[in-house]
Design a protein around this motif. Structure first.
Motif, PDB file in Angstrom:
ATOM      1  N   HIS A   1       0.841  -1.208  -0.004  1.00 58.75           N
ATOM      2  CA  HIS A   1      -0.007   0.019  -0.009  1.00 58.75           C
ATOM      3  C   HIS A   1       0.807   1.397   0.152  1.00 58.75           C
ATOM      4  O   HIS A   1       2.032   1.352   0.327  1.00 58.75           O
ATOM      5  CB  HIS A   1      -1.022  -0.148   1.350  1.00 58.75           C
ATOM      6  N   ASN A   2       0.249   2.318  -0.092  1.00 63.10           N
ATOM      7  CA  ASN A   2       1.112   3.710  -0.236  1.00 63.10           C
ATOM      8  C   ASN A   2       0.305   4.646   0.596  1.00 63.10           C
ATOM      9  O   ASN A   2      -0.909   5.317   0.281  1.00 63.10           O
ATOM     10  CB  ASN A   2       1.420   4.392  -1.532  1.00 63.10           C
ATOM     11  N   THR A   3       0.601   4.856   1.960  1.00 65.70           N
ATOM     12  CA  THR A   3      -0.096   5.669   2.850  1.00 65.70           C
ATOM     13  C   THR A   3       0.372   7.139   2.854  1.00 65.70           C
ATOM     14  O   THR A   3       0.030   7.899   3.256  1.00 65.70           O
ATOM     15  CB  THR A   3      -0.232   5.150   4.150  1.00 65.70           C
TER      16      THR A   3
ATOM     17  N   GLY B   1      -0.940  10.974   3.672  1.00 61.39           N
ATOM     18  CA  GLY B   1      -0.419  11.318   4.630  1.00 61.39           C
ATOM     19  C   GLY B   1      -0.083  13.155   4.113  1.00 61.39           C
ATOM     20  O   GLY B   1      -0.269  14.089   4.693  1.00 61.39           O
ATOM     21  N   PHE B   2       0.435  12.866   2.950  1.00 63.86           N
ATOM     22  CA  PHE B   2       1.033  14.152   2.325  1.00 63.86           C
ATOM     23  C   PHE B   2      -0.424  14.922   1.892  1.00 63.86           C
ATOM     24  O   PHE B   2      -0.511  16.080   2.190  1.00 63.86           O
ATOM     25  CB  PHE B   2       1.649  14.005   0.873  1.00 63.86           C
TER      26      PHE B   2
ATOM     27  N   ASN C   1       7.471  21.286   7.651  1.00 61.62           N
ATOM     28  CA  ASN C   1       8.141  19.948   7.331  1.00 61.62           C
ATOM     29  C   ASN C   1       7.385  18.689   7.573  1.00 61.62           C
ATOM     30  O   ASN C   1       6.214  18.755   7.334  1.00 61.62           O
ATOM     31  CB  ASN C   1       9.058  19.727   8.602  1.00 61.62           C
ATOM     32  N   GLY C   2       7.908  17.491   7.245  1.00 57.70           N
ATOM     33  CA  GLY C   2       6.992  16.270   7.146  1.00 57.70           C
ATOM     34  C   GLY C   2       6.485  15.428   8.300  1.00 57.70           C
ATOM     35  O   GLY C   2       5.897  14.485   8.163  1.00 57.70           O
ATOM     36  N   LEU C   3       6.568  16.270   9.559  1.00 57.09           N
ATOM     37  CA  LEU C   3       5.999  15.546  10.639  1.00 57.09           C
ATOM     38  C   LEU C   3       4.759  15.140  10.549  1.00 57.09           C
ATOM     39  O   LEU C   3       4.171  13.973  10.926  1.00 57.09           O
ATOM     40  CB  LEU C   3       6.427  16.419  11.860  1.00 57.09           C
TER      41      LEU C   3
ATOM     42  N   LYS D   1       0.099  11.054   9.747  1.00 66.17           N
ATOM     43  CA  LYS D   1      -1.039  10.631   9.257  1.00 66.17           C
ATOM     44  C   LYS D   1      -0.896   9.575   8.212  1.00 66.17           C
ATOM     45  O   LYS D   1      -1.937   8.743   8.244  1.00 66.17           O
ATOM     46  CB  LYS D   1      -1.489  12.072   8.371  1.00 66.17           C
ATOM     47  N   GLN D   2       0.240   9.129   7.760  1.00 65.48           N
ATOM     48  CA  GLN D   2       0.546   8.074   6.809  1.00 65.48           C
ATOM     49  C   GLN D   2       0.429   6.869   7.890  1.00 65.48           C
ATOM     50  O   GLN D   2       0.352   5.655   7.409  1.00 65.48           O
ATOM     51  CB  GLN D   2       1.428   8.134   5.965  1.00 65.48           C
TER      52      GLN D   2
END
Length: 253
Positions: free
Chosen positions: A109-111, A115-116, A234-236, A241-242
């Motif tokens: 899967h690609n979560t 998330g993004f 940033n990606g936090l 979420k992912q």
């Protein structure tokens, strides 16, 4: 909730993993929700080590996947989600086993897409009519591109070796007036002092610069963008979420 007499194992594969917060996130989740499970990072120097890992750890039912294996790991799956088929990249494996603990099915899967995409929703009003540039062409970049397509934002990937469908870093400046969303999706910035090659002086307060890296919390890319007055992120939040989306997948039968 998982049975306490048979705690399941989950984990993360990638290389290196010293920057990752995933183990802390899931350990805190399991403790907070009283879930009998544990999470282990596996720093694999080669994707070829995944097969032996799956055979040895017979109670391993789910894996997160990070750089540099988001594309290579797809070959190990027996089922691909529509998002993985579209992007050629996966960041989650859902492993099913038989009564003896042998692997019988692996779903990819690609979560990262979830998330993004969801972390970007509050910024959409300010990005109305804007286009995007994505720095990088790897698995994270492909997930970001797919998410932006879902949101109706045209995006162009930037590559050190430009080919059809991408542009080179020397062409970025020409795109910046319309491309008000810049997504940094390369590993550059994980090490202290690293800064992405970019025409920062062309940024304005109308640009949003989003670095998918979350540790360090402010990369060289974000620091330089902030100096020019650009919004930064940033990606936090994307990580959280992912990860929650991955946990939902792992709980399905």
């Amino acid at each position: 909730m998982l049975a306490s007499n048979n705690p399941k194992q989950f984990g993360l594969i990638g290389y290196p993993l010293g920057h990752s917060f995933s183990a802390d996130f899931f350990s805190q989740l399991f403790e907070r929700e009283h879930i009998a499970a544990y999470y282990t990072p596996y720093e694999l120097s080669s994707i070829d080590l995944l097969g032996p890992l799956l055979q040895k750890q017979t109670n391993l039912y789910g894996l997160n996947v990070t750089s540099p294996y988001k594309e290579a790991v797809v070959e190990y799956a027996t089922e691909l989600s529509a998002e993985v088929v579209a992007t050629g990249a996966a960041n989650v494996l859902h492993i099913r086993r038989d009564a003896r603990g042998q692997v019988k099915h692996i779903a990819a899967h690609n979560t990262d897409i979830i998330g993004f995409r969801d972390s970007l929703l509050p910024y959409l009003p300010d990005l109305s009519g804007a286009k995007a540039l994505i720095l990088g062409t790897g698995g994270a970049a492909k997930a970001a591109s797919y998410a932006l397509e879902q949101l109706g934002i045209d995006a162009c990937l930037v590559s050190r070796s430009p080919r059809e469908g991408t542009i080179g870093y020397d062409s970025i400046e020409a795109y910046l007036p319309e491309a008000r969303l810049i997504v940094q999706a390369t590993p550059v910035g994980l090490r202290c002092g690293e800064v992405v090659l970019f025409p920062y002086e062309k940024l304005t307060d109308r640009h949003l610069c989003y670095d998918l890296i979350y540790n360090p919390s402010e990369t060289g890319f974000l620091a330089e963008a902030k100096r020019q007055g650009a919004q930064t992120k940033n990606g936090l939040e994307m990580l959280h979420k992912q990860a929650l989306a991955a946990w939902e997948i792992w709980q399905t039968p």
